[in-house]
Write a protein that holds these residues in place. Structure first.
Motif, PDB file in Angstrom:
ATOM      1  N   HIS A   1       0.826  -1.223   0.000  1.00 21.57           N
ATOM      2  CA  HIS A   1       0.000   0.000   0.000  1.00 21.57           C
ATOM      3  C   HIS A   1       0.851   1.260   0.000  1.00 21.57           C
ATOM      4  O   HIS A   1       0.332   2.358   0.218  1.00 21.57           O
ATOM      5  N   GLN A   2       2.164   1.114  -0.210  1.00 19.47           N
ATOM      6  CA  GLN A   2       3.062   2.273  -0.279  1.00 19.47           C
ATOM      7  C   GLN A   2       3.032   3.113   1.000  1.00 19.47           C
ATOM      8  O   GLN A   2       3.105   4.341   0.960  1.00 19.47           O
ATOM      9  N   LEU A   3       2.910   2.447   2.139  1.00 18.87           N
ATOM     10  CA  LEU A   3       2.891   3.157   3.422  1.00 18.87           C
ATOM     11  C   LEU A   3       4.315   3.341   3.937  1.00 18.87           C
ATOM     12  O   LEU A   3       5.078   2.382   3.982  1.00 18.87           O
ATOM     13  N   PRO A   4       4.671   4.544   4.337  1.00 19.74           N
ATOM     14  CA  PRO A   4       6.014   4.739   4.908  1.00 19.74           C
ATOM     15  C   PRO A   4       6.100   4.086   6.279  1.00 19.74           C
ATOM     16  O   PRO A   4       5.143   4.105   7.049  1.00 19.74           O
ATOM     17  N   VAL A   5       7.245   3.479   6.585  1.00 21.57           N
ATOM     18  CA  VAL A   5       7.460   2.827   7.876  1.00 21.57           C
ATOM     19  C   VAL A   5       8.644   3.496   8.568  1.00 21.57           C
ATOM     20  O   VAL A   5       9.721   3.629   7.989  1.00 21.57           O
ATOM     21  N   PHE A   6       8.408   3.926   9.801  1.00 19.04           N
ATOM     22  CA  PHE A   6       9.454   4.594  10.577  1.00 19.04           C
ATOM     23  C   PHE A   6       9.479   3.943  11.956  1.00 19.04           C
ATOM     24  O   PHE A   6       8.465   3.899  12.651  1.00 19.04           O
ATOM     25  N   GLN A   7      10.608   3.359  12.343  1.00 18.21           N
ATOM     26  CA  GLN A   7      10.714   2.631  13.610  1.00 18.21           C
ATOM     27  C   GLN A   7      11.792   3.259  14.491  1.00 18.21           C
ATOM     28  O   GLN A   7      12.930   2.795  14.535  1.00 18.21           O
ATOM     29  N   PRO A   8      11.439   4.309  15.212  1.00 17.13           N
ATOM     30  CA  PRO A   8      12.440   5.019  16.028  1.00 17.13           C
ATOM     31  C   PRO A   8      12.819   4.228  17.274  1.00 17.13           C
ATOM     32  O   PRO A   8      12.007   3.488  17.826  1.00 17.13           O
ATOM     33  N   GLU A   9      14.055   4.384  17.711  1.00 17.18           N
ATOM     34  CA  GLU A   9      14.473   3.761  18.960  1.00 17.18           C
ATOM     35  C   GLU A   9      13.765   4.399  20.139  1.00 17.18           C
ATOM     36  O   GLU A   9      13.491   3.740  21.146  1.00 17.18           O
ATOM     37  N   SER A  10      13.449   5.680  20.026  1.00 19.33           N
ATOM     38  CA  SER A  10      12.729   6.386  21.087  1.00 19.33           C
ATOM     39  C   SER A  10      11.770   7.391  20.455  1.00 19.33           C
ATOM     40  O   SER A  10      12.163   8.181  19.594  1.00 19.33           O
ATOM     41  N   ILE A  11      10.508   7.357  20.894  1.00 23.56           N
ATOM     42  CA  ILE A  11       9.529   8.315  20.392  1.00 23.56           C
ATOM     43  C   ILE A  11       9.804   9.710  20.942  1.00 23.56           C
ATOM     44  O   ILE A  11       9.335  10.713  20.413  1.00 23.56           O
ATOM     45  N   ARG A  12      10.617   9.779  22.004  1.00 28.13           N
ATOM     46  CA  ARG A  12      10.927  11.068  22.622  1.00 28.13           C
ATOM     47  C   ARG A  12      12.092  11.792  21.934  1.00 28.13           C
ATOM     48  O   ARG A  12      12.309  12.978  22.182  1.00 28.13           O
ATOM     49  N   VAL A  17      10.030  13.162  16.731  1.00 29.52           N
ATOM     50  CA  VAL A  17       9.005  14.213  16.730  1.00 29.52           C
ATOM     51  C   VAL A  17       9.028  14.979  15.405  1.00 29.52           C
ATOM     52  O   VAL A  17       7.985  15.302  14.843  1.00 29.52           O
ATOM     53  N   ASP A  18      10.235  15.229  14.891  1.00 29.45           N
ATOM     54  CA  ASP A  18      10.361  15.944  13.617  1.00 29.45           C
ATOM     55  C   ASP A  18       9.721  15.154  12.473  1.00 29.45           C
ATOM     56  O   ASP A  18       9.080  15.726  11.589  1.00 29.45           O
ATOM     57  N   GLN A  19       9.903  13.814  12.485  1.00 30.37           N
ATOM     58  CA  GLN A  19       9.311  12.992  11.439  1.00 30.37           C
ATOM     59  C   GLN A  19       7.792  13.024  11.503  1.00 30.37           C
ATOM     60  O   GLN A  19       7.116  13.137  10.481  1.00 30.37           O
ATOM     61  N   LEU A  20       7.234  12.931  12.714  1.00 28.04           N
ATOM     62  CA  LEU A  20       5.781  13.012  12.865  1.00 28.04           C
ATOM     63  C   LEU A  20       5.258  14.371  12.402  1.00 28.04           C
ATOM     64  O   LEU A  20       4.224  14.458  11.732  1.00 28.04           O
ATOM     65  N   TYR A  33       1.525  -0.255  22.391  1.00 24.96           N
ATOM     66  CA  TYR A  33       2.819   0.420  22.348  1.00 24.96           C
ATOM     67  C   TYR A  33       3.572   0.270  23.658  1.00 24.96           C
ATOM     68  O   TYR A  33       4.780   0.089  23.681  1.00 24.96           O
ATOM     69  N   GLY A  34       2.865   0.343  24.775  1.00 27.86           N
ATOM     70  CA  GLY A  34       3.485   0.050  26.063  1.00 27.86           C
ATOM     71  C   GLY A  34       4.272   1.183  26.698  1.00 27.86           C
ATOM     72  O   GLY A  34       4.894   0.994  27.735  1.00 27.86           O
ATOM     73  N   LYS A  35       4.264   2.368  26.072  1.00 26.27           N
ATOM     74  CA  LYS A  35       4.979   3.498  26.654  1.00 26.27           C
ATOM     75  C   LYS A  35       4.113   4.747  26.563  1.00 26.27           C
ATOM     76  O   LYS A  35       3.238   4.857  25.706  1.00 26.27           O
ATOM     77  N   MET A  36       4.370   5.690  27.450  1.00 26.96           N
ATOM     78  CA  MET A  36       3.631   6.951  27.438  1.00 26.96           C
ATOM     79  C   MET A  36       4.161   7.851  26.329  1.00 26.96           C
ATOM     80  O   MET A  36       5.371   7.934  26.105  1.00 26.96           O
ATOM     81  N   LEU A  37       3.258   8.518  25.635  1.00 30.40           N
ATOM     82  CA  LEU A  37       3.665   9.469  24.605  1.00 30.40           C
ATOM     83  C   LEU A  37       3.986  10.813  25.255  1.00 30.40           C
ATOM     84  O   LEU A  37       3.262  11.266  26.138  1.00 30.40           O
ATOM     85  N   PRO A  38       5.068  11.456  24.817  1.00 32.61           N
ATOM     86  CA  PRO A  38       5.407  12.773  25.373  1.00 32.61           C
ATOM     87  C   PRO A  38       4.394  13.827  24.931  1.00 32.61           C
ATOM     88  O   PRO A  38       3.682  13.652  23.944  1.00 32.61           O
ATOM     89  N   ASN A  39       4.348  14.926  25.667  1.00 32.87           N
ATOM     90  CA  ASN A  39       3.362  15.978  25.393  1.00 32.87           C
ATOM     91  C   ASN A  39       3.480  16.547  23.993  1.00 32.87           C
ATOM     92  O   ASN A  39       2.464  16.891  23.367  1.00 32.87           O
TER      93      ASN A  39
END
Length: 259
Positions: A1-12, A17-20, A33-39
């Protein structure tokens, strides 16, 4: 489906954040996901972040709602789709879908059922959100219970507990972390077990974990309350097998004790 995949070591991390930010998402969906998302991530999408949680919130907040629901004897589970807040699993509820548990439900079978229910429920929420017809509901804090993350040692069978509770834990912790006990110095995974109603052969002074009866297709063990029959096991370093096959290579006698 031509979806981009990005697997960061840390969402923080800032690059995460720049990619999002570069994708400019209308909404962010989180599943297992198992972790809290930063503000700075929570506040990024205009429609917020939603989570597909495998329990009927506010019951079983936390990392292992599937396993603890079975272990604690719940007859009904389900999924909740909720708006993510700064407090774990405490956001407003967008949709709840209940699911009745089968008598032989395991952690694995319930996971697979809820994954399908969650996917369908998520589609409903996204469509209703687009239409503007969602009515979020605040969680009742007086009904909150928790389902902490599982550790490998949680699988160790506590024979002093009741047979009913042990049998539920064997199912709940399948496939991970797996219920286990010690036979001598070796770990014995218990992959299948049944409650034994007939207590006529149970010794009055039987201690929890003591083998009471050895048969062709079951080994009966005393617990803190009642007896349980082991039907499928896996000895450390060996393959999983039915108890009859296990007994051919590892004979057990009445009075042997699991620890």
């Amino acid at each position: 489906h031509q979806l981009p995949v990005f697997q960061p070591e840390s969402i923080r991390a800032q690059k995460s954040v720049d990619q999002l930010n570069a994708w400019k998402p209308d909404i962010i969906v989180v599943v297992a996901y198992g972790k809290m998302l930063p503000n700075d991530v929570l506040s990024l999408p205009p429609r917020g972040c939603v989570n597909v949680h495998a329990s009927l919130l506010p019951r079983f907040r936390g990392a292992a709602p599937i396993q603890w629901a079975i272990a604690q004897g719940e007859t009904c589970s389900g999924i909740t789709i909720m708006q993510i807040s700064e407090t774990m699993d405490a956001g407003d509820i967008l949709l709840k879908v209940p699911l009745r548990l089968a008598q032989n439900e395991t952690g694995g079978t319930l996971h697979d059922k809820l994954s399908k229910v969650g996917a369908t429920g998520l589609q409903t929420v996204l469509k209703d959100m687009k239409k503007g017809v969602l009515e979020p509901a605040t969680q009742d804090d007086s009904e909150v219970t928790y389902a902490p993350a599982l550790k490998k040692e949680d699988g160790r069978i506590k024979w002093a507990q009741s047979a009913e509770h042990i049998e539920r834990c064997i199912r709940a912790f399948d496939p991970w972390p797996s219920a286990y006990t010690l036979l001598g110095e070796k770990r014995l995974k218990v992959l299948g077990a049944t409650l034994v109603d007939d207590t006529r052969d149970q010794a009055v002074d039987a201690s929890p974990g003591m083998v009471q009866w050895v048969g062709g297709d079951i080994v009966t063990v005393a617990t803190g309350n009642g007896m349980i029959g082991l039907s499928r096991v896996q000895l450390q370093g060996k393959k999983a097998m039915h108890i009859g096959e296990f007994l051919k290579g590892m004979p057990l006698n009445k009075g042997a004790t699991f620890h």
